[in-house]
Design a protein around this motif. Structure first.
Motif, PDB file in Angstrom:
ATOM      1  N   ALA A 187       0.871  -1.159   0.022  1.00  0.00           N
ATOM      2  CA  ALA A 187       0.008  -0.162   0.180  1.00  0.00           C
ATOM      3  C   ALA A 187       0.893   1.375  -0.039  1.00  0.00           C
ATOM      4  O   ALA A 187       0.642   2.231  -0.723  1.00  0.00           O
ATOM      5  N   PHE A 188       1.907   1.430   0.851  1.00  0.00           N
ATOM      6  CA  PHE A 188       2.796   2.495   0.661  1.00  0.00           C
ATOM      7  C   PHE A 188       3.552   2.622  -0.318  1.00  0.00           C
ATOM      8  O   PHE A 188       3.680   3.725  -1.020  1.00  0.00           O
ATOM      9  N   ARG A 189       3.718   1.378  -0.944  1.00  0.00           N
ATOM     10  CA  ARG A 189       4.738   1.356  -2.343  1.00  0.00           C
ATOM     11  C   ARG A 189       3.881   2.029  -3.494  1.00  0.00           C
ATOM     12  O   ARG A 189       4.196   2.712  -4.431  1.00  0.00           O
ATOM     13  N   TRP A 190       2.433   1.601  -3.187  1.00  0.00           N
ATOM     14  CA  TRP A 190       1.597   2.094  -4.177  1.00  0.00           C
ATOM     15  C   TRP A 190       1.346   3.615  -4.109  1.00  0.00           C
ATOM     16  O   TRP A 190       1.328   4.429  -5.258  1.00  0.00           O
ATOM     17  N   LEU A 191       1.454   4.106  -2.896  1.00  0.00           N
ATOM     18  CA  LEU A 191       1.184   5.592  -2.708  1.00  0.00           C
ATOM     19  C   LEU A 191       2.524   6.263  -3.241  1.00  0.00           C
ATOM     20  O   LEU A 191       2.325   7.691  -3.694  1.00  0.00           O
ATOM     21  N   ASP A 192       3.748   5.587  -3.464  1.00  0.00           N
ATOM     22  CA  ASP A 192       4.784   6.407  -3.744  1.00  0.00           C
ATOM     23  C   ASP A 192       5.045   6.180  -5.198  1.00  0.00           C
ATOM     24  O   ASP A 192       6.356   6.055  -5.725  1.00  0.00           O
ATOM     25  N   ARG A 193       4.280   5.720  -6.151  1.00  0.00           N
ATOM     26  CA  ARG A 193       4.357   5.376  -7.518  1.00  0.00           C
ATOM     27  C   ARG A 193       4.753   6.386  -8.330  1.00  0.00           C
ATOM     28  O   ARG A 193       5.427   6.413  -9.328  1.00  0.00           O
ATOM     29  N   VAL A 194       4.420   7.906  -7.924  1.00  0.00           N
ATOM     30  CA  VAL A 194       4.843   8.918  -8.911  1.00  0.00           C
ATOM     31  C   VAL A 194       6.363   9.164  -8.788  1.00  0.00           C
ATOM     32  O   VAL A 194       6.793   9.383 -10.002  1.00  0.00           O
ATOM     33  N   GLU A 195       6.867   9.110  -7.501  1.00  0.00           N
ATOM     34  CA  GLU A 195       8.347   9.115  -7.876  1.00  0.00           C
ATOM     35  C   GLU A 195       8.775   8.225  -6.772  1.00  0.00           C
ATOM     36  O   GLU A 195       8.941   8.558  -5.317  1.00  0.00           O
ATOM     37  N   PRO A 196       9.058   7.008  -6.994  1.00  0.00           N
ATOM     38  CA  PRO A 196       9.447   5.659  -6.120  1.00  0.00           C
ATOM     39  C   PRO A 196      10.768   6.237  -5.555  1.00  0.00           C
ATOM     40  O   PRO A 196      11.701   6.485  -6.337  1.00  0.00           O
ATOM     41  N   GLY A 197      10.620   6.076  -4.276  1.00  0.00           N
ATOM     42  CA  GLY A 197      11.899   6.255  -3.546  1.00  0.00           C
ATOM     43  C   GLY A 197      12.617   4.735  -3.496  1.00  0.00           C
ATOM     44  O   GLY A 197      12.072   3.931  -3.839  1.00  0.00           O
ATOM     45  N   PRO A 198      14.054   4.791  -3.326  1.00  0.00           N
ATOM     46  CA  PRO A 198      14.865   3.754  -3.435  1.00  0.00           C
ATOM     47  C   PRO A 198      14.518   2.613  -2.281  1.00  0.00           C
ATOM     48  O   PRO A 198      14.237   3.151  -1.253  1.00  0.00           O
ATOM     49  N   LEU A 247       4.357  11.670 -18.929  1.00  0.00           N
ATOM     50  CA  LEU A 247       5.004  11.487 -17.702  1.00  0.00           C
ATOM     51  C   LEU A 247       4.104  12.026 -16.302  1.00  0.00           C
ATOM     52  O   LEU A 247       4.285  11.763 -15.327  1.00  0.00           O
ATOM     53  N   GLY A 248       3.000  13.096 -16.739  1.00  0.00           N
ATOM     54  CA  GLY A 248       2.185  13.384 -15.807  1.00  0.00           C
ATOM     55  C   GLY A 248       0.832  12.531 -15.776  1.00  0.00           C
ATOM     56  O   GLY A 248       0.029  12.931 -15.052  1.00  0.00           O
ATOM     57  N   SER A 249       0.884  11.195 -16.225  1.00  0.00           N
ATOM     58  CA  SER A 249      -0.380  10.550 -16.144  1.00  0.00           C
ATOM     59  C   SER A 249       0.331   9.136 -15.635  1.00  0.00           C
ATOM     60  O   SER A 249       1.027   8.583 -16.448  1.00  0.00           O
ATOM     61  N   MET A 250      -0.353   8.599 -14.641  1.00  0.00           N
ATOM     62  CA  MET A 250      -0.032   7.392 -14.166  1.00  0.00           C
ATOM     63  C   MET A 250      -0.322   6.248 -15.255  1.00  0.00           C
ATOM     64  O   MET A 250       0.237   5.148 -15.358  1.00  0.00           O
ATOM     65  N   ARG A 251      -1.469   6.459 -15.949  1.00  0.00           N
ATOM     66  CA  ARG A 251      -2.055   5.240 -17.075  1.00  0.00           C
ATOM     67  C   ARG A 251      -1.098   5.430 -17.927  1.00  0.00           C
ATOM     68  O   ARG A 251      -0.632   4.162 -18.678  1.00  0.00           O
ATOM     69  N   ALA A 252      -0.587   6.689 -18.544  1.00  0.00           N
ATOM     70  CA  ALA A 252       0.340   6.695 -19.566  1.00  0.00           C
ATOM     71  C   ALA A 252       1.643   5.831 -19.247  1.00  0.00           C
ATOM     72  O   ALA A 252       2.394   5.443 -20.204  1.00  0.00           O
ATOM     73  N   ARG A 253       2.331   6.328 -18.009  1.00  0.00           N
ATOM     74  CA  ARG A 253       3.218   5.605 -17.637  1.00  0.00           C
ATOM     75  C   ARG A 253       3.211   4.081 -17.549  1.00  0.00           C
ATOM     76  O   ARG A 253       4.419   3.608 -18.108  1.00  0.00           O
ATOM     77  N   ARG A 254       2.339   3.388 -17.173  1.00  0.00           N
ATOM     78  CA  ARG A 254       2.236   2.363 -17.227  1.00  0.00           C
ATOM     79  C   ARG A 254       2.002   1.681 -18.636  1.00  0.00           C
ATOM     80  O   ARG A 254       2.616   0.721 -19.030  1.00  0.00           O
ATOM     81  N   ILE A 255       1.242   2.482 -19.580  1.00  0.00           N
ATOM     82  CA  ILE A 255       1.296   1.925 -20.803  1.00  0.00           C
ATOM     83  C   ILE A 255       2.675   1.982 -21.701  1.00  0.00           C
ATOM     84  O   ILE A 255       2.999   1.155 -22.321  1.00  0.00           O
ATOM     85  N   ALA A 305       1.446   8.396 -24.874  1.00  0.00           N
ATOM     86  CA  ALA A 305       0.907   9.819 -25.030  1.00  0.00           C
ATOM     87  C   ALA A 305      -0.131   9.807 -26.189  1.00  0.00           C
ATOM     88  O   ALA A 305      -1.268  10.188 -25.899  1.00  0.00           O
ATOM     89  N   ARG A 306      -0.054   8.979 -27.209  1.00  0.00           N
ATOM     90  CA  ARG A 306      -0.978   9.051 -28.269  1.00  0.00           C
ATOM     91  C   ARG A 306      -2.269   8.166 -28.054  1.00  0.00           C
ATOM     92  O   ARG A 306      -3.560   8.570 -28.191  1.00  0.00           O
ATOM     93  N   ILE A 307      -1.854   7.151 -27.172  1.00  0.00           N
ATOM     94  CA  ILE A 307      -2.958   6.258 -26.562  1.00  0.00           C
ATOM     95  C   ILE A 307      -3.885   7.078 -25.650  1.00  0.00           C
ATOM     96  O   ILE A 307      -5.000   6.821 -25.677  1.00  0.00           O
ATOM     97  N   THR A 308      -3.324   7.702 -24.778  1.00  0.00           N
ATOM     98  CA  THR A 308      -3.990   8.368 -23.782  1.00  0.00           C
ATOM     99  C   THR A 308      -4.372   9.634 -23.747  1.00  0.00           C
ATOM    100  O   THR A 308      -5.076  10.288 -23.066  1.00  0.00           O
TER     101      THR A 308
END
Length: 451
Positions: free
Chosen positions: A86-97, A334-342, A411-414
């Motif tokens: 859960a905490f790792r999910w919260l940190d997905r934008v800028e994952p810490g080491p 880079l400002g979209s979690m969905r685009a990052r995953r894609i 970016a084209r997909i999303t």
């Protein structure tokens, strides 16, 4: 008044794999004292945590017995993966080491737990001797001594990361994650002690099944309130997160917010421990009236903060796109979690897992770059802003050939659909011929990773 950071220059493009000029630290560390060397600090810290772990292991095993320890360990480990995930999910934008999270969990489970056991036992015995009232000493120890000692011990890990891993501590989400993982480690050790003791009690009294002390302890600590300790310490983490976001020239805020968060954590911990004094249903009243609403409020706060972080990425990175470091589509992707995953999925599908990992690193470095520039615009760039910016740009530049096609595809997909009125005559475009009532002409698939 906040000053704008210098506009990024156009990339001159170092050779692949070569670092940018000025990014090395060999010269500065060549004459460093021995206690400033990284391996000395890591060795000392690892030794401290290992000794603490061995001592706490011996103390818990002595308290619960070998069989009770094994039962407590098996039951206490159940919520740990869920909380870490859960905490790792919260940190997905800028994952810490991961090394920071490993340190925090080990500190909570070993050092903080050892400090709490020793200090709580000593204080409770001292109060009982001074007042000649062991019952009152136990109550005072649980409601006053334990919250102060335990929250201070857990906050020490947050403070260490804040001071020595400042680049990885940039805002509220980082504070929440670091504090939450520390508290998860602490709760893990504490649950072993409580569950192992409960099992020993059942062994003496013959209790078994759902009516046993072990089952009741498991229900209260693992099912109903696995987030209790993380919830307390997260308040401290939020204070440090606000301090991390504050300008360097406001030292009062950088001290007041962490201290205020720590005091709130102590107060909430004391109320939770003292809930049994509110009557037969005091625990459930405090749980329903305070714990659940505060948990929901903090969850909303962290998710809202994460959305603001994504907006920061979309707002700050276009400056680097204008300068040529990024393509025009990358700030949006880079400002979209969905685009990052894609993008990661696209890279994995066309070039393998190694390419997907490189895209993930590219996303993390780009996010750090956006946060760095955002802090600079708010007036707290830090003395090493130019060096750090150059390092991050260098990491992006070395991965551009792998990451750019994937992010462009994402970016084209999303991208949101743009309403277009199709005229009743053919329109010729780069992607095919569009006519009234006709579908676009087939466009051949393109794999940018294929040589």
């Amino acid at each position: 008044m906040a000053t704008s950071p210098p506009h990024p220059s156009y990339p001159v493009g170092p050779p692949d794999g070569a670092p940018f000029a000025g990014s090395g630290t060999a010269g500065s560390s060549r004459h460093a004292h021995w206690w400033h060397r990284a391996w000395v600090r890591y060795g000392a810290l690892s030794t401290l945590l290992a000794i603490s772990g061995l001592v706490i292991l011996a103390l818990v095993r002595e308290e619960t017995g070998t069989e009770g320890f094994l039962v407590g360990l098996g039951l206490a480990v159940l919520p740990v993966p869920l909380l870490i995930a859960a905490f790792r999910w919260l940190d997905r934008v800028e994952p810490g080491p991961w090394r920071n999270l490993l340190f925090c969990f080990a500190w909570g489970a070993c050092a903080a737990a050892l400090i709490a056991i020793v200090a709580n036992s000593f204080a409770t015995r001292w109060i009982a001797t001074a007042t000649a009232d062991p019952s009152s000493a136990d109550t005072l120890g649980a409601t006053v001594i334990a919250p102060v000692v335990e929250e201070s011990a857990k906050a020490a890990a947050v403070l260490l990361v804040f001071l020595f891993r400042r680049r990885d501590f940039t805002g509220i989400v980082d504070g929440v994650v670091i504090a939450g993982v520390t508290a998860t480690g602490f709760a893990f050790t504490e649950n072993i002690l409580y569950l192992g003791t409960a099992f020993g009690t059942d062994q003496l009294t013959g209790g078994s099944g759902i009516a046993s002390v072990t089952a009741a302890t498991f229900f209260v600590r693992i099912i109903m309130s696995p987030f209790a300790h993380p919830l307390f310490t997260v308040l401290t983490g939020i204070g440090f997160g606000i301090a991390a976001f504050s300008a360097d020239r406001r030292p009062l805020r950088r001290v007041a917010f962490p201290l205020g968060g720590l005091l709130l954590a102590m107060g909430m911990h004391a109320m939770w421990n003292g809930s049994s004094a509110f009557g037969e249903y005091g625990f459930f009243a405090v749980y329903a009236a305070f714990m659940v609403p505060i948990f929901g409020l903090l969850t909303w706060l962290v998710i809202w903060t994460r959305q603001r972080e994504l907006k920061t990425v979309r707002a700050e990175l276009p400056a680097y796109a204008v300068a040529g470091w990024l393509t025009p589509a990358e700030p949006y992707a880079l400002g979209s979690m969905r685009a990052r995953r894609i993008a990661r999925q696209y890279a994995r599908r066309h070039a393998g897992r190694a390419a997907a990992r490189e895209v993930a690193r590219y996303e993390a470095y780009a996010t750090s770059l956006a946060f760095l520039r955002h802090r600079a615009r708010r007036g707290s760039p830090g003395a090493d802003f130019a060096v750090r910016e150059r390092e991050l740009l260098g990491e992006l530049w070395r991965r551009r050939e792998v990451a750019r096609p994937a992010l462009d595809h994402a970016a084209r997909i999303t991208a949101p659909p743009v309403p277009v009125t199709v005229p009743p005559w053919p329109v010729y475009g780069v992607y095919g011929v569009y006519g009234y009532g006709h579908q676009p002409a087939a466009y051949p698939a393109y794999n940018p990773y294929r040589s």
